[in-house]
Motif scaffolding. Structure first.
Motif, PDB file in Angstrom:
ATOM      1  N   SER A  71     -63.220  16.098 106.507  1.00  0.00           N
ATOM      2  CA  SER A  71     -63.635  15.944 105.217  1.00  0.00           C
ATOM      3  C   SER A  71     -63.974  17.195 104.383  1.00  0.00           C
ATOM      4  O   SER A  71     -64.497  18.134 105.183  1.00  0.00           O
ATOM      5  CB  SER A  71     -64.762  15.046 104.989  1.00  0.00           C
ATOM      6  N   THR A  72     -63.991  17.439 103.085  1.00  0.00           N
ATOM      7  CA  THR A  72     -64.644  18.407 102.401  1.00  0.00           C
ATOM      8  C   THR A  72     -66.203  18.179 102.064  1.00  0.00           C
ATOM      9  O   THR A  72     -66.800  19.131 101.518  1.00  0.00           O
ATOM     10  CB  THR A  72     -63.990  18.836 100.990  1.00  0.00           C
ATOM     11  N   LYS A  80     -63.953  20.577 106.369  1.00  0.00           N
ATOM     12  CA  LYS A  80     -62.696  21.502 105.799  1.00  0.00           C
ATOM     13  C   LYS A  80     -63.085  22.138 104.728  1.00  0.00           C
ATOM     14  O   LYS A  80     -63.768  21.798 103.838  1.00  0.00           O
ATOM     15  CB  LYS A  80     -61.503  20.874 105.935  1.00  0.00           C
ATOM     16  N   SER A  81     -62.504  23.429 104.685  1.00  0.00           N
ATOM     17  CA  SER A  81     -62.650  24.265 103.437  1.00  0.00           C
ATOM     18  C   SER A  81     -61.810  23.488 102.377  1.00  0.00           C
ATOM     19  O   SER A  81     -60.673  23.097 102.557  1.00  0.00           O
ATOM     20  CB  SER A  81     -61.778  25.660 103.782  1.00  0.00           C
ATOM     21  N   VAL A  82     -62.158  24.040 101.147  1.00  0.00           N
ATOM     22  CA  VAL A  82     -61.422  23.816 100.130  1.00  0.00           C
ATOM     23  C   VAL A  82     -60.068  24.387  99.795  1.00  0.00           C
ATOM     24  O   VAL A  82     -59.177  24.037  99.282  1.00  0.00           O
ATOM     25  CB  VAL A  82     -62.111  23.486  98.730  1.00  0.00           C
ATOM     26  N   SER A 138     -58.500  25.910 105.537  1.00  0.00           N
ATOM     27  CA  SER A 138     -58.550  24.560 106.143  1.00  0.00           C
ATOM     28  C   SER A 138     -57.436  24.307 107.293  1.00  0.00           C
ATOM     29  O   SER A 138     -57.618  23.789 108.140  1.00  0.00           O
ATOM     30  CB  SER A 138     -58.036  23.503 104.880  1.00  0.00           C
TER      31      SER A 138
END
Length: 92
Positions: free
Chosen positions: A45-46, A67-69, A74
């Protein structure tokens, strides 16, 4: 009906934000299925929201990866996770 020889995954990397069923709903369903309940599930998830993290672990997730945007970052996170998981499989 499921065939008993159907392959099951060693691990599931599950995004929380999905259409129709969210990741928490899928996780709950996996953990209620007799053949699938022991599969480690890592939520992706972000969201760093502590309520999301708590819900994931309450539903018996094995991990929670923020996770990275940024897509490339990501993607690198997922690749790193896969590399880690493959190394763990060979150790055990």
């Amino acid at each position: 009906m499921e065939h008993p020889d159907t392959l099951i995954p060693d691990v599931v990397l599950l995004d929380i934000n999905m259409p129709k069923m969210n990741g928490f709903e899928v996780l709950a369903a996996l953990k209620q299925h007799p053949r699938l309940q022991t599969i480690p599930v890592v939520m992706l998830s972000t969201s760093p929201n502590s309520e999301d993290v708590t819900q994931a672990y309450t539903l018996h997730a094995s991990g929670y990866l923020i996770k990275s945007v940024r897509f490339q970052t990501s993607l690198k996170q997922v690749e790193t996770f896969i590399d880690f998981w493959l190394k763990q499989r060979t150790i055990h």
